[in-house]
Enzyme design. Structure first.
Site, PDB file in Angstrom:
ATOM      1  N   MET A  32    -128.823  40.533 -39.124  1.00 26.58           N
ATOM      2  CA  MET A  32    -130.092  39.769 -39.346  1.00 26.58           C
ATOM      3  C   MET A  32    -130.091  39.391 -40.720  1.00 26.58           C
ATOM      4  SD  MET A  32    -132.750  41.643 -36.694  1.00 26.58           S
ATOM      5  CE  MET A  32    -133.165  43.144 -37.785  1.00 26.58           C
ATOM      6  N   HIS A  39    -122.442  45.667 -43.858  1.00 28.69           N
ATOM      7  CA  HIS A  39    -122.007  44.565 -43.067  1.00 28.69           C
ATOM      8  C   HIS A  39    -120.719  43.762 -43.521  1.00 28.69           C
ATOM      9  CE1 HIS A  39    -126.561  43.802 -42.989  1.00 28.69           C
ATOM     10  NE2 HIS A  39    -126.351  43.887 -41.650  1.00 28.69           N
TER      11      HIS A  39
HETATM   12  O1  PAF Z   1    -127.919  45.372 -35.712  1.00 27.81           O
HETATM   13  C1  PAF Z   1    -128.730  44.442 -35.957  1.00 27.81           C
HETATM   14  O2  PAF Z   1    -128.553  43.902 -37.020  1.00 27.81           O
HETATM   15  C2  PAF Z   1    -129.436  43.500 -34.713  1.00 27.81           C
HETATM   16  O3  PAF Z   1    -130.054  44.578 -34.056  1.00 27.81           O
HETATM   17  C3  PAF Z   1    -128.579  42.633 -34.302  1.00 27.81           C
HETATM   18  C4  PAF Z   1    -127.528  43.552 -33.461  1.00 27.81           C
HETATM   19  C5  PAF Z   1    -127.860  41.505 -35.085  1.00 27.81           C
HETATM   20  C6  PAF Z   1    -129.185  42.075 -32.965  1.00 27.81           C
HETATM   21  O4  PAF Z   1    -130.479  41.291 -33.507  1.00 27.81           O
END
Ligand code: PAF
Length: 515
Positions: A32, A39
């Site tokens: 997101m 990330h």
């Molecule tokens: O974990 C996340 O950031 C969100 O739940 C995802 C998997 C991108 C789905 O919107």
């Protein structure tokens, strides 16, 4: 040096066209946005395992209820793009909600198809206070998987309920993608990284570190033999109560795959919690195991102390010590004992395929090695075997036979294994991978000490030259050459005591187990 920024695609037609133009495997990291080190870890895993990497950045309205932070969720596309460039991402898919036809909040648009996860997986944990949230997640992830058609998709273990639900979706609907779970990345305080941490002030960050400490308390209790679910969750509650500003929403012990509540920890359990500090909601979890099923793989050049260290780590963590070096030595001994020429690969292949090799753990640590019912534990440690082991170990049939045996042990889990190609070839998916090394001079000194203690005379210079030559042979051989796996931790042990090396590996194992 200027970095190539990844293209940002915002509409589905362009994305599909890009996908059609790609050859090779695709790793996909759905996010997101507001990317952080957690990330980055997912992206690094994706680029290590695939030819091409795609990241999606989409704040999905379907997974937010009207009272949640959708409108203030941090959006930092330019910074995210820079980070993606540094990490070698090939494309960013950043659609608007309208481009995906997703305008509604949690609960979705009744006119549109939704993907509904099993109720049993959404009634507890975060699902209790976030109705419709996981349906929003499965619906968007299904859409993204359909658009991107990746080979592998990467998700963090911090969102353990999300991960279990997505794994169930892939399993239940036979989706042609592999979900790759990745460890939680934490701040030095133990706080799990999350985009929502930036809502916290510095003083608050210190306070919320208590969440992971509380989970670690429960983990320590399991090690001391506590397996009762309520006792474990009570421990977490008690510890969290030391920070009165924290409002604990839940602490639950569930099965890590089905998410069914557990009264007792039988083998493995997910201990998960959610808490609010002011208006910031945080989640964290730890997987508790009654017996550690971790696989720790240790490789690196000859003479770096792999077997001593491996034995000690196995002993301290009460894991099986899989002495693969001894297995190769046993094959070498077998060939020497049978009197076959050591370059006669066909004869050696026949010998190993017909042999009965066994490793039995010894009370005192280490293993007893038997070959066709003869105890050869001591016989495989002579300098003659040492001098020939490289030649025999490089042979395809020997290697294939022994790797099959080693992987069979690995399937059962709960072991530490050492050998020259453990991380790269035998256990590429081990939870902990270490490349243990030291300079040739240091290794020669250590080997000299060992040999002298056994009563052999040594020439240090000759030993060092032999070590350099052996490294050269090992790293240039055709089958399973010596090299560091990209994701292995390199430990250069010059100047470190054995205890320091062991402690470091145990720390890494503990990190992996709590990830
Ligand atoms: O974990 C996340 O950031 C969100 O739940 C995802 C998997 C991108 C789905 O919107």
């Amino acid at each position: 040096m200027s970095m190539r920024l990844p293209a940002v695609v915002t509409d589905t037609a362009a994305l599909r066209e890009w996908r059609r133009s790609q050859v090779g495997s695709l790793g996909f990291v759905p996010t997101m946005g507001n990317l952080h080190r957690g990330h980055a870890n997912l992206i690094e895993r994706a680029s290590a395992g695939n030819d091409v990497v795609a990241v999606s950045i989409f704040v999905n309205p379907l997974q937010f209820s009207p009272t949640e932070d959708f409108d203030r969720y941090p959006q930092t596309l330019e910074a995210d793009r820079q980070l993606c460039a540094q990490l070698g991402v090939d494309i960013i898919f950043a659609p608007t909600p309208a481009a995906l036809g997703l305008m509604a909040r949690a609960g979705g648009d009744p006119q549109r198809t939704r993907v509904v996860p099993p109720e049993s997986m959404t009634v507890g944990l975060c699902g209790r206070s976030r109705p419709g949230h996981f349906e929003g997640v499965t619906t968007i992830v299904m859409k993204l998987l359909n658009l991107l058609q990746p080979d592998r998709a990467y998700f963090g273990r911090k969102d353990a309920q999300q991960l279990a639900i997505l794994q169930a979706m892939v399993r239940d609907l036979d989706l042609p993608v592999t979900i790759v779970p990745c460890s939680v990345v934490r701040e030095p305080s133990g706080l799990a990284l999350s985009s929502r941490n930036q809502y916290l002030r510095d003083a608050d960050r210190e306070r919320v570190a208590v969440l992971f400490q509380a989970l670690q308390h429960a983990e320590a209790a399991v090690r001391d033999g506590e397996h009762d679910g309520t006792a474990l969750t009570d421990r977490v509650r008690l510890h969290c109560a030391t920070v009165p500003e924290l409002d604990l929403e839940y602490v639950e012990l569930v099965d890590p795959v089905s998410l069914a509540p557990l009264d007792r920890l039988e083998r493995s359990g997910l201990l998960a919690l959610a808490a609010c500090l002011g208006s910031t909601r945080l989640i964290d979890n730890i997987v508790l195991e009654t017996r550690s099923l971790i696989v720790i793989a240790i490789d690196g050049p000859a003479g770096a102390g792999k077997s001593t260290v491996t034995r000690a780590v196995a002993d301290r963590l009460r894991l099986l010590y899989l002495d693969t070096g001894a297995m190769y030595r046993a094959a070498t001994w077998l060939a020497m004992d049978a009197g076959v020429k050591l370059d006669d690969e066909a004869a050696i292949a026949k010998l190993v395929n017909d042999c009965d090799l066994d490793l039995q753990p010894q009370e005192s640590g280490g293993c007893t090695v038997t070959m066709n019912d003869t105890d050869i534990t001591a016989a495989i440690r002579t300098p003659e075997v040492t001098a020939n082991v490289s030649t025999v170990a490089a042979q395809k049939a020997v290697r294939e036979f022994l790797v099959r045996q080693q992987q069979a042990f690995g399937e059962r889990g709960g072991l530490v294994a050492e050998g020259r190609d453990m991380c790269t070839c035998v256990f590429p998916n081990a939870e902990v991978k270490i490349f243990l090394t030291a300079t040739p001079a240091e290794r020669a000194r250590r080997r000299a000490r060992d040999l002298e203690a056994q009563g052999y005379e040594v020439d240090l210079e000759k030993l060092e030259a032999e070590i350099v030559e052996r490294d050269r042979k090992d790293s240039t051989r055709e089958i399973a050459p010596l090299r560091k796996a990209e994701d292995a931790v390199e430990l250069v042990t010059d100047g470190m005591t054995i205890e320091e090396v062991i402690d470091r590996i145990i720390d890494l194992a503990n990190d992996a187990q709590s990830a």
